[in-house]
Write a protein that holds these residues in place. Structure first.
Motif, short mmCIF file in Angstrom:
data_model
loop_
_atom_site.label_atom_id
_atom_site.label_comp_id
_atom_site.label_asym_id
_atom_site.label_seq_id
_atom_site.Cartn_x
_atom_site.Cartn_y
_atom_site.Cartn_z
N GLY A 69 0.87 -1.40 0.07
CA GLY A 69 -0.03 0.09 -0.09
C GLY A 69 0.98 1.36 -0.12
O GLY A 69 0.56 2.23 -0.51
N SER A 70 1.83 1.12 0.91
CA SER A 70 2.88 2.40 0.70
C SER A 70 3.44 2.65 -0.56
O SER A 70 3.35 3.93 -1.04
N ASP B 11 -6.87 6.47 -0.52
CA ASP B 11 -6.08 5.24 -0.04
C ASP B 11 -7.33 4.65 0.67
O ASP B 11 -7.79 5.03 1.63
N CYS C 210 0.85 -0.64 12.24
CA CYS C 210 1.92 -1.03 11.10
C CYS C 210 2.80 0.06 11.46
O CYS C 210 3.99 -0.02 10.65
N HIS D 50 -2.46 8.17 6.57
CA HIS D 50 -1.47 7.22 6.90
C HIS D 50 0.01 7.93 6.71
O HIS D 50 0.21 8.42 5.62
N GLN E 41 -8.22 0.56 4.11
CA GLN E 41 -8.96 0.20 5.31
C GLN E 41 -10.62 -0.12 4.95
O GLN E 41 -11.17 -0.75 5.81
N LYS F 236 -5.00 -6.30 4.14
CA LYS F 236 -6.29 -5.81 4.85
C LYS F 236 -7.51 -6.59 4.47
O LYS F 236 -8.52 -6.43 5.22
C1 LIG Z 1 -4.68 3.30 5.51
C2 LIG Z 1 -3.46 2.61 5.09
N1 LIG Z 1 -2.84 3.05 3.98
C3 LIG Z 1 -1.46 2.23 3.79
C4 LIG Z 1 -1.23 1.12 4.47
C5 LIG Z 1 -0.02 0.85 4.02
O1 LIG Z 1 0.05 -0.60 3.59
P1 LIG Z 1 1.34 -1.40 3.44
O2 LIG Z 1 1.67 -1.82 4.84
O3 LIG Z 1 0.88 -2.49 2.60
O4 LIG Z 1 2.73 -0.62 2.60
C6 LIG Z 1 -1.94 0.73 5.74
C7 LIG Z 1 -1.40 -0.14 6.40
O5 LIG Z 1 -1.70 -0.18 7.70
C8 LIG Z 1 -3.18 1.64 5.91
O6 LIG Z 1 -3.92 1.47 7.06
#
Ligand SMILES: Cc1ncc(COP(=O)(O)O)c(C=O)c1O
Length: 411
Positions: free
Chosen positions: A83-84, A202, A354, A125, A205, A228
């Motif tokens: 996700g990042s 994003d 996280c 995030h 969640q 997720k």
């Molecule tokens: C809202 C949100 N965006 C992005 C991420 C990041 O995802 P990843 O850990 O796969 O990079 C998270 C992870 O907790 C998240 O809750």
């Protein structure tokens, strides 16, 4: 296979109640089954021969399933590593494209060059906020983080007021990972469209918990995170509306339509696709189950805690709160100590797991919501999921209430 509301045997056998579905979810057994053949089916999906073709077929099938989950077309889905990465790509890509357009524009009578401007919120995030901060520190963009209400909701008027003639991107989460507040994304996307800016959302969640449809929302980009919603870790996707130009973040081979280099991780992509198919099929029933478990937990805690010690964070209107999320601040305890003492019996979070890194600072989200410090320090994030049972929530409530009785006012 355990069905909705049935416990997963390996979680049950651990003896530890799992209420941390916002941190990550157990992989669906069906998704694991889908991945297994590709541990040994080793072809490169870009190879046209007999070894490559089944892998390409798996990647194509997953792309179609992810697209169907969010109401997109398959050619608008691009696989990434997390996700990042999806969030970073959306921001970097939009800002670099704005800079390119500025360079390509005919010289406007010596007008000073400007930096592209981005609007986001204080409760995003870190994958969004840290990326904005880094690019701003490098002199590549300017940005504004709007405040939120005490319920954790962005106000559209604040976003409108923050926009400048140089705003090229709005980036807002669909729902917040700590308190579950669901943001007015469709209204923000309309604002972006009117101003000629792009809208990134994003949805990490929200997927698997509430309906997310890119057409209804009107967004240009949307982050999808497999782990997720019952998929594997280390794989995600970015939806990019057809026609939206976005600078590449990873350059190299021509994978993903030439927009994201790197040989696709077929094993993980296959698992993501299967999870996307399952959550789309079961969404209303899953959401109802998660909400029933969450509500039972909330009622038991409120009924058992001394009067006026607890504060529920997030929107009072349940339609604006994720069905699985309970963020509760208990005055007189330190949530981090409770979780440390109960770590073998109860898995939950005191902040955003996280990125907690073991620190004890009050979460930026709770600060932005002006939660009083003594409630913020005692805040537990309890998040239910597809496999949470009534026994789980009964036991979790009993454990927490027992802890508060023993330590309340002293920890
Ligand atoms: C809202 C949100 N965006 C992005 C991420 C990041 O995802 P990843 O850990 O796969 O990079 C998270 C992870 O907790 C998240 O809750």
């Amino acid at each position: 296979m355990p069905r909705l509301g049935e416990p997963l045997p390996h979680i049950q056998a651990s003896g530890c109640v799992y209420l941390d579905y916002n941190a990550t979810t157990p992989i669906f057994p069906e998704a694991a089954d889908e991945m297994r053949p590709f541990l040994t089916a080793f072809g490169n999906p870009s190879s046209a021969h007999a070894f490559g073709r089944p892998c390409k077929a798996a990647v194509d099938a997953a792309r179609a399933r992810v697209a169907a989950m969010v109401g997109a077309d398959p050619d608008e889905i691009f696989f990434t590593s997390c996700g990042s990465e999806s969030d970073n790509w959306a921001i970097w890509g939009a800002v670099m494209e704005a800079r390119r357009q500025q360079r390509a524009a005919p010289d406007t009578s010596g007008a000073a060059a400007f930096l592209p401007h981005v609007v986001s919120s204080r409760i995003e995030h870190p994958a969004v906020i840290e990326c904005l901060a880094m690019l701003a520190a490098q002199g590549l963009l300017e940005y504004t983080l709007v405040p939120v209400s005490c319920e954790g909701l962005v106000r559209v008027a604040d976003v409108e007021a923050a926009m400048t003639p140089h705003t090229c991107l709005l980036t807002f989460m669909h729902s917040n990972n700590e308190v579950g507040s669901i943001q007015p994304v469709a209204q923000l996307a309309a604002l972006a469209r009117r101003a000629g800016a792009l809208m990134h959302c994003d949805a990490a969640q929200s997927l698997g918990k509430v309906d997310v449809d890119v057409q209804q929302l009107g967004v240009d980009m949307l982050t999808v995170v497999a782990h997720k919603f019952g998929g594997p870790k280390g794989v995600a996707a970015l939806y990019v509306r057809r026609g939206v130009r976005l600078e590449r973040l990873l350059c190299g081979g021509g994978q993903e339509g030439g927009r994201r280099a790197g040989t696709e991780n077929v094993v993980l992509v296959a698992g993501l696709g299967k999870a996307a198919e399952l959550v789309s099929r079961e969404l209303p029933a899953t959401a109802a189950h998660m909400a029933a478990m969450r509500d039972s937990l909330q009622q038991q805690l409120l009924a058992g805690l001394p009067p006026s010690t607890a504060l529920i964070h997030g929107p009072a209107d349940d339609a604006l709160r994720l069905p699985n999320t309970l963020s509760i601040g208990i005055r007189g305890i330190a949530a981090a100590r409770l979780l440390a003492e109960l770590s073998e019996q109860l898995a939950a979070s005191a902040g955003a797991a996280c990125h907690s890194g073991g620190g004890h600072g009050v979460s930026a989200v709770l600060q932005a919501m002006a939660v009083p410090t003594e409630h913020a320090v005692g805040t537990l994030r309890l998040s239910t999921g597809r496999h949470t049972t009534q026994q789980d929530v009964d036991r979790a409530a009993a454990l927490i209430l027992d802890y508060v009785q023993r330590h309340g006012g002293s920890s």
